[in-house]
Write an enzyme that holds these catalytic residues in place. Sequence first.
Site, PDB file in Angstrom:
ATOM      1  N   HIS A 311       0.834  -1.228   0.000  1.00  0.00           N
ATOM      2  CA  HIS A 311       0.000   0.000   0.000  1.00  0.00           C
ATOM      3  C   HIS A 311       0.859   1.264   0.000  1.00  0.00           C
ATOM      4  O   HIS A 311       0.382   2.333  -0.350  1.00  0.00           O
ATOM      5  CB  HIS A 311      -1.014  -0.007   1.152  1.00  0.00           C
ATOM      6  CG  HIS A 311      -0.452   0.296   2.508  1.00  0.00           C
ATOM      7  ND1 HIS A 311      -1.223   0.761   3.545  1.00  0.00           N
ATOM      8  CD2 HIS A 311       0.807   0.187   3.010  1.00  0.00           C
ATOM      9  CE1 HIS A 311      -0.476   0.927   4.608  1.00  0.00           C
ATOM     10  NE2 HIS A 311       0.751   0.591   4.314  1.00  0.00           N
TER      11      HIS A 311
HETATM   12  C1  LIG Z   1       4.420   0.180   6.183  1.00  0.00           C
HETATM   13  S1  LIG Z   1       5.806  -0.642   6.784  1.00  0.00           S
HETATM   14  C2  LIG Z   1       5.137  -2.219   7.165  1.00  0.00           C
HETATM   15  C3  LIG Z   1       5.954  -2.953   8.167  1.00  0.00           C
HETATM   16  C4  LIG Z   1       5.318  -4.236   8.684  1.00  0.00           C
HETATM   17  N1  LIG Z   1       5.138  -5.224   7.658  1.00  0.00           N
HETATM   18  C5  LIG Z   1       3.996  -3.892   9.330  1.00  0.00           C
HETATM   19  O1  LIG Z   1       2.951  -4.222   8.809  1.00  0.00           O
HETATM   20  O2  LIG Z   1       3.997  -3.231  10.369  1.00  0.00           O
HETATM   21  C6  LIG Z   1       6.715  -0.981   5.314  1.00  0.00           C
HETATM   22  C7  LIG Z   1       8.013  -1.695   5.560  1.00  0.00           C
HETATM   23  O3  LIG Z   1       8.647  -1.880   4.291  1.00  0.00           O
HETATM   24  C8  LIG Z   1      10.035  -1.763   4.507  1.00  0.00           C
HETATM   25  N2  LIG Z   1      10.689  -1.510   3.221  1.00  0.00           N
HETATM   26  C9  LIG Z   1      10.664  -0.375   2.477  1.00  0.00           C
HETATM   27  N3  LIG Z   1      11.407  -0.540   1.362  1.00  0.00           N
HETATM   28  C10 LIG Z   1      11.899  -1.805   1.414  1.00  0.00           C
HETATM   29  C11 LIG Z   1      12.735  -2.554   0.542  1.00  0.00           C
HETATM   30  N4  LIG Z   1      13.208  -2.029  -0.590  1.00  0.00           N
HETATM   31  N5  LIG Z   1      13.029  -3.824   0.878  1.00  0.00           N
HETATM   32  C12 LIG Z   1      12.555  -4.357   2.040  1.00  0.00           C
HETATM   33  N6  LIG Z   1      11.768  -3.693   2.904  1.00  0.00           N
HETATM   34  C13 LIG Z   1      11.449  -2.427   2.599  1.00  0.00           C
HETATM   35  C14 LIG Z   1      10.145  -0.610   5.478  1.00  0.00           C
HETATM   36  O4  LIG Z   1      11.400  -0.595   6.116  1.00  0.00           O
HETATM   37  C15 LIG Z   1       8.988  -0.932   6.435  1.00  0.00           C
HETATM   38  O5  LIG Z   1       9.420  -1.763   7.485  1.00  0.00           O
END
Ligand SMILES: C[S@@+](CC[C@H](N)C(=O)[O-])C[C@H]1O[C@@H](n2cnc3c(N)ncnc32)[C@H](O)[C@@H]1O
Length: 421
Positions: A311
């Site tokens: 999202h």
């Molecule tokens: C909205 S948070 C959701 C975290 C967790 N899944 C939750 O529902 O609370 C989005 C996550 O995506 C991670 N993220 C962003 N870009 C990423 C990437 N290129 N590879 C891996 N993780 C990534 C961020 O660090 C963050 O922890």
Amino acid sequence: MATARSKSDFQQLADRLQHLAQLLTAEWAAADGDELPFESPSWTSLTDELQNTTNQLVAQVISPKSFFRNLQLSHYDLVAFQIALEFHLFDHIPLLGEISLYQLAQRAGFDEDRVGRAMRLLATHGVFKEIQENLFAHTEISALMSKDGSFQSAMAIQMDEMYQAASSTAEAIRKSPLEQKPDITPFSTRFGISIYDFYKKHPDKADRFGSAMGGAAGLDEESMISLRDSYDWGSLGNGKIVDIAGGAGHISKFLAKDFPSLSFVVQDLFPPPSLGPDGKLAESVHFQQHNFFQPQPVTDAQAYFMKHALHNQTDAECIKILRALVPALEKAGRGVPLLLNEGILPAFEDKMSKHQELTLRRGDMCMMVTLSAKERTEQQFRELLKYADPRFKITNVYGTAVTRLIEIHLSPFKEDAANEV
Ligand SMILES: C[S@@+](CC[C@H](N)C(=O)[O-])C[C@H]1O[C@@H](n2cnc3c(N)ncnc32)[C@H](O)[C@@H]1O
């Protein structure tokens, strides 16, 4: 002028409200002592419906002028929250007992007059109470913020950087009126850098953001319970679950408690501050650094799970993330699902409570403000998946909470195609 209001709808809603009040009274009577049964799932669903029904009832009869009079100054409630969070008012008030306004202002480090004004506005919402003139105490609501740092973080990021960014939304739209561009967000318009660079530049705020993700999930307990109970995690035996972009691993830790035979690999860009030297976030929950735009390195999992990882991405980015999973799904074998845990916006013909829809549509604005991203309908998920790989098929959607679980399989599976030849 035509109106959607009707006397019979009003009456029906009033009757429903009365019925809900009776159900809640009975449930409260059955609870231990005078405590409200906040932990009971039926209490949560009844009180959510109560709120939904009340809002609809008011919408039937409120005058347009009253509606706008109530709304036009409502953002100042958030200003009072911003003050309370920034100056740690939640923590300066003892959990048991009370504090004078003078002492509170001393602890907060600013003048009594402004502390008192913020406290009194919050008290009108049942957050804090003034028990005698200039003497304040916690209510159950404000006490929760004081007891749980992750809930406080979840509120604080919204009242601080997200609130500031939101005020630049119109300006960002003017900069790119015909297209939502990833590099022109209200956030970057306000701060001059993307949200990712912002958190790189401010590690303390990045830690608070990580903690906020856990807090936000904890505040939406209904979705967590639905995730645990609506899917047959037990059927995965002693399999491995990969929790992609799992942040600090709060979902894996939550599931691991009830399914101790499963093991979890939490992947994210950077290790969370809570990571121990053993690389574990909890018993049976390991952390692995992984960028989800790169091919998925774990190929022997029983399920690939992603919560709120799409999202906050544009369609083009989602497609890259989904494609990076395909080789691992093929290698892991037939029957290994991709499980997306996301809010699903209602399509025009879908029925959803206004209360639930409001939560989703607010989340959708949050995605627009921060990342030029969006919440999606089920159809939009189908299209995204099909574009990423035409073999991706949604086989089930579980749960009725705000955040639902979408089960996806590759079909036909590679071997099916091979057998057909
Ligand atoms: C909205 S948070 C959701 C975290 C967790 N899944 C939750 O529902 O609370 C989005 C996550 O995506 C991670 N993220 C962003 N870009 C990423 C990437 N290129 N590879 C891996 N993780 C990534 C961020 O660090 C963050 O922890």
